[in-house]
Write a protein that holds these residues in place. Structure first.
Motif, short mmCIF file in Angstrom:
data_model
loop_
_atom_site.label_atom_id
_atom_site.label_comp_id
_atom_site.label_asym_id
_atom_site.label_seq_id
_atom_site.Cartn_x
_atom_site.Cartn_y
_atom_site.Cartn_z
N VAL A 97 11.15 5.95 -35.18
CA VAL A 97 11.82 4.74 -34.63
C VAL A 97 11.99 4.87 -33.10
CG1 VAL A 97 13.01 4.15 -36.66
CG2 VAL A 97 14.18 5.81 -35.21
N ASN A 99 12.98 3.79 -29.36
CA ASN A 99 13.92 3.33 -28.32
C ASN A 99 13.20 2.53 -27.35
OD1 ASN A 99 16.02 4.90 -29.49
ND2 ASN A 99 16.02 6.36 -27.84
N VAL A 103 17.07 -1.56 -27.80
CA VAL A 103 17.60 -0.84 -28.87
C VAL A 103 17.52 0.67 -28.84
CG1 VAL A 103 17.11 -0.73 -31.37
CG2 VAL A 103 16.72 -2.71 -30.40
N HIS A 104 18.64 1.27 -29.06
CA HIS A 104 18.88 2.82 -28.95
C HIS A 104 19.30 3.12 -30.37
CE1 HIS A 104 19.49 6.81 -27.42
NE2 HIS A 104 20.46 6.80 -28.42
N ASN A 105 18.21 4.23 -30.85
CA ASN A 105 18.40 4.56 -32.39
C ASN A 105 18.94 5.90 -32.47
OD1 ASN A 105 16.49 2.69 -33.86
ND2 ASN A 105 15.21 3.28 -32.15
N ASN A 156 21.52 -2.66 -28.18
CA ASN A 156 22.01 -2.50 -29.51
C ASN A 156 21.71 -1.05 -30.12
OD1 ASN A 156 22.69 -3.42 -32.48
ND2 ASN A 156 20.41 -3.30 -32.69
N GLN A 158 21.09 1.12 -33.20
CA GLN A 158 20.90 1.38 -34.74
C GLN A 158 21.02 2.66 -35.38
OE1 GLN A 158 19.13 -1.43 -36.72
NE2 GLN A 158 19.87 -0.01 -37.93
N TRP A 160 20.28 5.06 -38.12
CA TRP A 160 19.59 5.29 -39.39
C TRP A 160 20.20 6.42 -40.27
CZ3 TRP A 160 15.52 2.16 -39.79
CH2 TRP A 160 15.18 1.28 -38.90
N TYR A 168 14.08 10.75 -40.32
CA TYR A 168 13.74 9.90 -39.00
C TYR A 168 13.44 10.67 -38.01
CZ TYR A 168 15.30 5.99 -42.13
OH TYR A 168 15.54 5.25 -43.23
#
Length: 210
Positions: A97, A99, A103-105, A156, A158, A160, A168
């Motif tokens: 996923v 970044n 968006v930051h995961n 945002n 996110q 996981w 992930y």
């Protein structure tokens, strides 16, 4: 929540059943002469900081410099990692996923501690602790701040949730000021924690000086 230094996490003396058994076995092996010196600590340290996270860092660095590989990694992380000889138990079904500016995961396992060992090495203690597993879902921005990661309000976050079926790998954004670095030079900037998503990659000192 504890990051090895905070309150509310695992305290010295509060050993799990597994830790108790492991220490008993280590003591027995030392008595028998099978283990000498600091060999166990050295092996754990190597796997924690070098062998495991180095695998993930190699994949991320390649994705930073090779757009085709990045595309393959995001489309099918399991296969793309195998291209680099990375895979095995606990890493059979991987999802990458990325970044972005928007968006930051961040990764957690809310039920237990599912974690991609072949990619990131040994899981940090805080990843397995109940405070992290519960809080990062409810208040991710606050948890990240406790790791020293402060993100813009408009970013945002996110979260996981890893499981036995899928694990992930966060692909961090390439830091500014690294445009002249090659793949090998980029690897040391990519930490285990940045591939979990609780921190950002390191920034070269020359970039900071500018």
């Amino acid at each position: 929540m504890s990051h090895d230094h905070g309150a509310g996490g695992h305290h010295p003396g509060e050993l799990s059943d597994g830790e108790v058994r492991a220490r008993a076995l280590e003591s027995l092996f030392r008595e028998k002469g099978y283990i000498k010196g600091n060999v166990v600590d050295e092996i754990i340290d190597t796997y924690t900081h070098d062998i495991g996270p180095l695998n993930g860092a190699r994949a991320v660095a390649k994705a930073w410099v090779d757009p085709d590989y990045r595309e393959r990694l995001l489309a099918d992380a399991t296969s793309a990692l195998k291209e680099l000889g990375i895979g095995g138990l606990q890493g059979e079904h991987m999802v990458a996923v990325p970044n972005t500016d928007d968006v930051h995961n961040v990764v957690v396992c809310t039920l237990c501690s599912c974690y991609p060992w072949p990619v990131l090495g040994l899981p940090p203690r805080w990843y397995k602790d109940a405070p992290y597993r519960a809080r990062v879902v409810r208040e991710p921005r606050k948890v990240l701040a406790e790791f020293g990661t402060t993100l813009p309000d408009e970013t945002n976050i996110q979260v996981w949730d890893s499981s036995a079926e899928v694990r992930y790998l966060v692909v961090p954004q390439r830091p500014a000021g690294t445009e002249g670095l090659n793949e090998e030079d980029l690897v040391p900037l990519i930490t285990r924690d940045s591939m979990i998503g609780v921190t950002l990659p390191a920034v070269p000192s020359e970039a900071v000086a500018k």
